[in-house]
Scaffold this active site. Structure first.
Site, short mmCIF file in Angstrom:
data_model
loop_
_atom_site.label_atom_id
_atom_site.label_comp_id
_atom_site.label_asym_id
_atom_site.label_seq_id
_atom_site.Cartn_x
_atom_site.Cartn_y
_atom_site.Cartn_z
N HIS A 1 0.81 -1.21 0.00
CA HIS A 1 0.00 0.00 0.00
C HIS A 1 0.85 1.27 0.00
O HIS A 1 0.31 2.36 0.14
CB HIS A 1 -0.93 0.01 1.22
CG HIS A 1 -2.05 0.99 1.11
ND1 HIS A 1 -3.00 0.93 0.13
CD2 HIS A 1 -2.34 2.09 1.85
CE1 HIS A 1 -3.85 1.92 0.27
NE2 HIS A 1 -3.47 2.66 1.30
N CYS A 2 2.16 1.14 -0.17
CA CYS A 2 3.02 2.33 -0.09
C CYS A 2 3.76 2.61 -1.40
O CYS A 2 3.48 3.60 -2.07
CB CYS A 2 4.03 2.15 1.05
SG CYS A 2 3.27 2.19 2.69
N ILE A 3 4.72 1.76 -1.73
CA ILE A 3 5.63 2.06 -2.84
C ILE A 3 4.90 2.26 -4.18
O ILE A 3 5.24 3.17 -4.94
CB ILE A 3 6.71 0.96 -2.98
CG1 ILE A 3 7.40 0.71 -1.64
CG2 ILE A 3 7.74 1.38 -4.02
CD1 ILE A 3 8.09 1.92 -1.05
#
Length: 451
Positions: free
Chosen positions: A288-290
């Site tokens: 859910h970040c990069i």
């Protein structure tokens, strides 16, 4: 004289509220809230409870609330016994009723910040949470946003929402941004010992937020001059990885054409003790970040008439990796006189990274879709995920055994879980396409392919 009294009342009121909050943090009488009980929020809530504070967790999902209140863990990075102990002792409870915000002295907002269908930031979860907090905001309260977002969110969205309560930021309540730093599956650094960055709207806001984290965590707390600096810092962290992974992926694409082993290249390069940091290629980015956070920055940059060319190019490279994987699968099958259509493709791994149960944004989901479009019979195994959902359809993962491997036309290692029996995989009669270099230290079958 009246003017002087008016000018002095603000700092006096601010100092009183701050000192009262700091005293509560010191003597552990502060009640702390956490909004969003996911991969960021629940570990943070547990650590705050373990530090001796009474913690109230808030979430809109009834299933999460029920599990937390029963002491049942659903996050891999939390020790099951820790959650049970905190719940059973009364230190931690969960609720969907935001009216309990009135009881807390400090609250951390840890809600999702996804992209919408146009690759633009969806800040609705943050805005809704801020609006709910504003309904029950009270003097002396600390609010910290932890959700990853674009620079300016805290002061442009959260602060105005909270001040609709009639209270003034920096005088009546304290507001700061402190980015989450969670690396699922990391056995060295966790919520407890990872250093924290804090940026408050005012110096008093920074002091209050830093005091809370220092009272709870073992990692150092680094205070910056504003929420925008802290917000940009978090985006920079993830963009750094995003771009360097894209470079590794582009090198892998080139090495594949040149017949060079990219993994051996990286191993050789990282012998240099300075000026190089190893990043590795793979079937695509997940989590859910990069894959998401850098696009928050590209969106914000357009408001300043700036085009983040490098970030967007890196996104194109990383997003193209699942297609490259499927092309390689087709090529390997073609060498054996088999079409993709009708072939059994056994994928080992649905999670986006090693030894976790998180498949959010996993490149494997895209690979499955591309293979099914070509008529492949896709079978998936994962040692951490029994089943998962893609485009509204549920997939059950199967256990890996010699018979299933023998039935496959090709076996593809998409996630290098430690739980897979790589010796058995190496003995498989099917060709093995390893996108993670998982079998580097094992005997390889004659028909073995690297990314």
């Amino acid at each position: 004289m009246l003017r002087e009294s008016a000018e002095t009342v603000k700092p006096v009121k601010q100092d009183r509220h701050k000192e009262e909050l700091l005293a509560k943090l010191r003597d552990k009488t502060a009640v702390i809230g956490v909004i969003g009980l996911g991969y960021v929020g629940l570990p943070l809530a547990v650590e705050k409870a373990k530090a001796g504070y009474r913690v109230i967790g808030f979430d809109v999902q009834a299933s999460k609330i029920e599990m937390v209140n029963q002491g049942l863990n659903y996050i891999g990075d939390i020790v099951d016994a820790d959650l049970r102990e905190m719940v059973n002792s009364g230190q931690l409870r969960a609720t969907a009723d935001y009216a309990f915000i009135a009881e807390v002295d400090a609250v951390a907002i840890c809600v999702p910040t996804p992209l919408d269908v146009y690759q633009q930031p969806d800040t609705s979860y943050v805005e809704n949470s801020a609006a709910e907090v504003a309904r029950f905001l009270h003097p002396g309260m600390l609010v910290v946003l932890e959700s990853t977002t674009y620079p300016g969110t805290t002061e442009e969205l959260v602060k105005p929402a909270l001040e609709r309560s009639g209270l003034v930021c920096g005088e009546d309540f304290f507001l700061a941004y402190s980015p989450e730093r969670v690396d699922p599956g990391n056995r060295t650094f966790s919520t407890k010992n990872t250093p924290k960055v804090v940026g408050g709207v005012t110096p008093a806001c920074s002091e209050a937020a830093a005091a809370m984290y220092r009272a709870v965590l073992e990692g150092s707390v680094h205070v910056v001059s504003s929420p925008a600096v802290a917000e940009m810092e978090k985006i920079y962290e993830n963009t750094f990885r995003h771009i360097n992974i894209a470079l590794a992926n582009e090198m892998a694409l080139l090495c594949s054409r040149m017949g060079i082993n990219i993994w051996e290249v990286v191993d050789a390069a990282k012998t240099k003790p300075y000026g190089f940091m190893a990043f590795y290629p793979g079937p695509g980015l997940g989590g859910h970040c990069i894959p998401i956070d850098p696009f928050y920055l590209t969106w914000k940059a357009r408001k300043y008439n700036y085009h983040t060319r490098l970030i967007e190019l890196a996104g194109e490279i990383n997003q193209a990796m699942p297609e490259f994987v499927v092309q390689r699968i087709a090529g390997i099958l073609n060498e054996r006189g088999k079409p993709v259509h009708g072939s059994v493709v056994h994928l080992l791994g649905a999670a986006y990274k090693k030894d976790i149960d998180d498949y959010r944004e996993s490149p494997v989901l895209h690979i499955i879709g591309l293979l099914e479009e070509k008529g492949a019979r896709v079978r998936i195994s994962d040692t951490h995920i029994p089943s998962f959902k893609r485009d509204g359809r549920f997939y059950d993962c199967v256990s890996v055994n010699e018979e299933l491997l023998g039935e496959a036309d090709i076996v593809v290692i998409t996630t290098d879980h430690s739980g897979f029996d790589y010796d058995m995989i190496a003995d498989s009669t099917a060709p093995v396409f390893d996108t993670r270099n998982a079998m580097r230290d094992r005997r390889k079958p004659a028909s073995y392919y690297l990314l």
